[in-house]
Design a protein around this motif. Structure first.
Motif, PDB file in Angstrom:
ATOM      1  N   LYS A   1       0.836  -1.207   0.000  1.00  0.00           N
ATOM      2  CA  LYS A   1       0.000   0.000   0.000  1.00  0.00           C
ATOM      3  C   LYS A   1       0.871   1.257   0.000  1.00  0.00           C
ATOM      4  O   LYS A   1       0.588   2.217  -0.719  1.00  0.00           O
ATOM      5  N   ALA A   2       1.918   1.240   0.795  1.00  0.00           N
ATOM      6  CA  ALA A   2       2.819   2.394   0.854  1.00  0.00           C
ATOM      7  C   ALA A   2       3.541   2.574  -0.478  1.00  0.00           C
ATOM      8  O   ALA A   2       3.720   3.707  -0.939  1.00  0.00           O
ATOM      9  N   PHE A   3       3.931   1.464  -1.110  1.00  0.00           N
ATOM     10  CA  PHE A   3       4.609   1.572  -2.401  1.00  0.00           C
ATOM     11  C   PHE A   3       3.677   2.174  -3.450  1.00  0.00           C
ATOM     12  O   PHE A   3       4.081   3.030  -4.229  1.00  0.00           O
ATOM     13  N   ILE A   4       2.434   1.724  -3.475  1.00  0.00           N
ATOM     14  CA  ILE A   4       1.464   2.257  -4.442  1.00  0.00           C
ATOM     15  C   ILE A   4       1.263   3.752  -4.210  1.00  0.00           C
ATOM     16  O   ILE A   4       1.235   4.541  -5.159  1.00  0.00           O
ATOM     17  N   ALA A   5       1.138   4.159  -2.950  1.00  0.00           N
ATOM     18  CA  ALA A   5       0.965   5.586  -2.648  1.00  0.00           C
ATOM     19  C   ALA A   5       2.212   6.373  -3.067  1.00  0.00           C
ATOM     20  O   ALA A   5       2.109   7.472  -3.611  1.00  0.00           O
ATOM     21  N   TYR A   6       3.381   5.787  -2.853  1.00  0.00           N
ATOM     22  CA  TYR A   6       4.646   6.449  -3.174  1.00  0.00           C
ATOM     23  C   TYR A   6       4.830   6.608  -4.683  1.00  0.00           C
ATOM     24  O   TYR A   6       5.404   7.585  -5.145  1.00  0.00           O
ATOM     25  N   THR A   7       4.338   5.643  -5.450  1.00  0.00           N
ATOM     26  CA  THR A   7       4.551   5.647  -6.896  1.00  0.00           C
ATOM     27  C   THR A   7       3.307   6.062  -7.687  1.00  0.00           C
ATOM     28  O   THR A   7       3.263   5.900  -8.901  1.00  0.00           O
ATOM     29  N   GLU A   8       2.331   6.606  -7.016  1.00  0.00           N
ATOM     30  CA  GLU A   8       1.055   6.920  -7.660  1.00  0.00           C
ATOM     31  C   GLU A   8       1.208   7.855  -8.860  1.00  0.00           C
ATOM     32  O   GLU A   8       0.541   7.695  -9.878  1.00  0.00           O
TER      33      GLU A   8
ATOM     34  N   ALA B   1       1.438  10.287 -20.670  1.00  0.00           N
ATOM     35  CA  ALA B   1       2.141  11.131 -21.634  1.00  0.00           C
ATOM     36  C   ALA B   1       2.516  10.362 -22.897  1.00  0.00           C
ATOM     37  O   ALA B   1       2.624  10.947 -23.973  1.00  0.00           O
ATOM     38  N   HIS B   2       2.693   9.054 -22.768  1.00  0.00           N
ATOM     39  CA  HIS B   2       3.048   8.218 -23.926  1.00  0.00           C
ATOM     40  C   HIS B   2       1.838   7.485 -24.495  1.00  0.00           C
ATOM     41  O   HIS B   2       1.984   6.603 -25.338  1.00  0.00           O
ATOM     42  N   HIS B   3       0.649   7.844 -24.007  1.00  0.00           N
ATOM     43  CA  HIS B   3      -0.613   7.256 -24.481  1.00  0.00           C
ATOM     44  C   HIS B   3      -0.629   5.738 -24.349  1.00  0.00           C
ATOM     45  O   HIS B   3      -1.075   5.027 -25.249  1.00  0.00           O
ATOM     46  N   LEU B   4      -0.130   5.247 -23.213  1.00  0.00           N
ATOM     47  CA  LEU B   4      -0.132   3.818 -22.930  1.00  0.00           C
ATOM     48  C   LEU B   4      -1.135   3.522 -21.829  1.00  0.00           C
ATOM     49  O   LEU B   4      -1.152   4.200 -20.798  1.00  0.00           O
ATOM     50  N   ALA B   5      -1.972   2.517 -22.052  1.00  0.00           N
ATOM     51  CA  ALA B   5      -2.829   2.041 -20.975  1.00  0.00           C
ATOM     52  C   ALA B   5      -1.933   1.302 -19.984  1.00  0.00           C
ATOM     53  O   ALA B   5      -0.928   0.695 -20.376  1.00  0.00           O
ATOM     54  N   HIS B   6      -2.262   1.368 -18.718  1.00  0.00           N
ATOM     55  CA  HIS B   6      -1.412   0.720 -17.719  1.00  0.00           C
ATOM     56  C   HIS B   6      -2.229   0.374 -16.483  1.00  0.00           C
ATOM     57  O   HIS B   6      -3.321   0.901 -16.266  1.00  0.00           O
ATOM     58  N   HIS B   7      -1.678  -0.530 -15.684  1.00  0.00           N
ATOM     59  CA  HIS B   7      -2.257  -0.847 -14.384  1.00  0.00           C
ATOM     60  C   HIS B   7      -1.143  -1.377 -13.492  1.00  0.00           C
ATOM     61  O   HIS B   7      -0.113  -1.848 -13.972  1.00  0.00           O
ATOM     62  N   GLY B   8      -1.346  -1.231 -12.208  1.00  0.00           N
ATOM     63  CA  GLY B   8      -0.338  -1.651 -11.257  1.00  0.00           C
ATOM     64  C   GLY B   8      -0.904  -2.569 -10.206  1.00  0.00           C
ATOM     65  O   GLY B   8      -2.099  -2.547  -9.908  1.00  0.00           O
ATOM     66  N   PHE B   9      -0.037  -3.388  -9.673  1.00  0.00           N
ATOM     67  CA  PHE B   9      -0.385  -4.268  -8.564  1.00  0.00           C
ATOM     68  C   PHE B   9       0.843  -4.368  -7.679  1.00  0.00           C
ATOM     69  O   PHE B   9       1.870  -4.885  -8.111  1.00  0.00           O
ATOM     70  N   ALA B  10       0.742  -3.838  -6.464  1.00  0.00           N
ATOM     71  CA  ALA B  10       1.869  -3.775  -5.524  1.00  0.00           C
ATOM     72  C   ALA B  10       3.050  -3.109  -6.227  1.00  0.00           C
ATOM     73  O   ALA B  10       2.941  -1.960  -6.633  1.00  0.00           O
ATOM     74  N   ASP B  11       4.182  -3.816  -6.418  1.00  0.00           N
ATOM     75  CA  ASP B  11       5.356  -3.185  -7.028  1.00  0.00           C
ATOM     76  C   ASP B  11       5.510  -3.548  -8.506  1.00  0.00           C
ATOM     77  O   ASP B  11       6.587  -3.445  -9.071  1.00  0.00           O
ATOM     78  N   ASP B  12       4.433  -3.960  -9.142  1.00  0.00           N
ATOM     79  CA  ASP B  12       4.467  -4.359 -10.536  1.00  0.00           C
ATOM     80  C   ASP B  12       3.564  -3.429 -11.347  1.00  0.00           C
ATOM     81  O   ASP B  12       2.409  -3.204 -10.984  1.00  0.00           O
TER      82      ASP B  12
END
Length: 194
Positions: free
Chosen positions: A40-47, A55-66
């Motif tokens: 949770k802290a990593f997600i908040a840190y890298t939000e 900016a590069h028009h890429l769809a993306h999603h994250g899960f923990a540190d991935d």
């Protein structure tokens, strides 16, 4: 709030090696590995890394540190996506450099999805990404949240891996079935298969 604060303040660390213990050192940053708050802290840190992908028009999603990014195109337009992906990787590397983080190019995976005919028509240079000093070669399979995906989405790799795991555990049950009895073994096999 006290629970959150306990992870971030008054933390110390020691190192145990063989029969030796290092001095206690105070920590001013970081999170205990394996903690429930760590992801949770990593997600908040890298939000705000979202802005790099946007900016590069890429769809993306994250899960923990991935973090995973994706984009689709017609096979004839692959050459238009490669610069965008390379630019995004360079910008993510720069974004990491502005924080005490580092993008691990060895763990960065690139996969192209398509039919076998389409993928055969793409040259290796079309599908390879270059980022500063690193070259990211495409892979044919990736593991995403426990699911093995292949470039043709046939699920053959996933089925093969799951079959291996199932047979491994069924063989383990065979070793203890006499101790368990017929009914318990039958219940375990049914539960496992289901």
């Amino acid at each position: 709030m006290a629970w959150f604060s306990s992870y971030l303040s008054n933390r110390t660390q020691t190192v145990h090696a063989t029969n030796s213990i290092s001095d206690v050192v105070s920590l001013s940053c970081g999170m205990p590995q394996g903690s429930s708050l760590g992801p949770k802290a990593f997600i908040a840190y890298t939000e705000n890394v979202d802005s790099v992908f946007s900016a590069h028009h890429l769809a993306h999603h994250g899960f923990a540190d991935d973090i995973q990014a994706h984009k689709h195109t017609m096979p004839s337009q692959v050459h238009t996506i490669v610069p965008s992906l390379q630019g995004c990787i360079a910008d993510v590397t720069g974004w990491c450099g502005s924080r005490p983080l580092q993008l691990n190019a060895i763990k960065t995976e690139l996969m192209w999805f398509g039919s076998s005919a389409v993928l055969k028509n793409l040259s290796n240079s079309d599908m390879t990404l270059h980022s500063r000093t690193d070259t990211i070669q495409p892979v044919t399979t990736v593991r995403d949240l426990g699911v093995h995906l292949d470039s043709q989405l046939s699920m053959q790799t996933h089925i093969s891996k799951m079959t291996q795991i199932c047979f491994f555990y069924l063989r383990r049950l065979r070793q203890v079935r006499r101790l368990l009895g017929r009914d318990v073994t039958a219940n375990l096999v049914c539960a496992f298969v289901l």
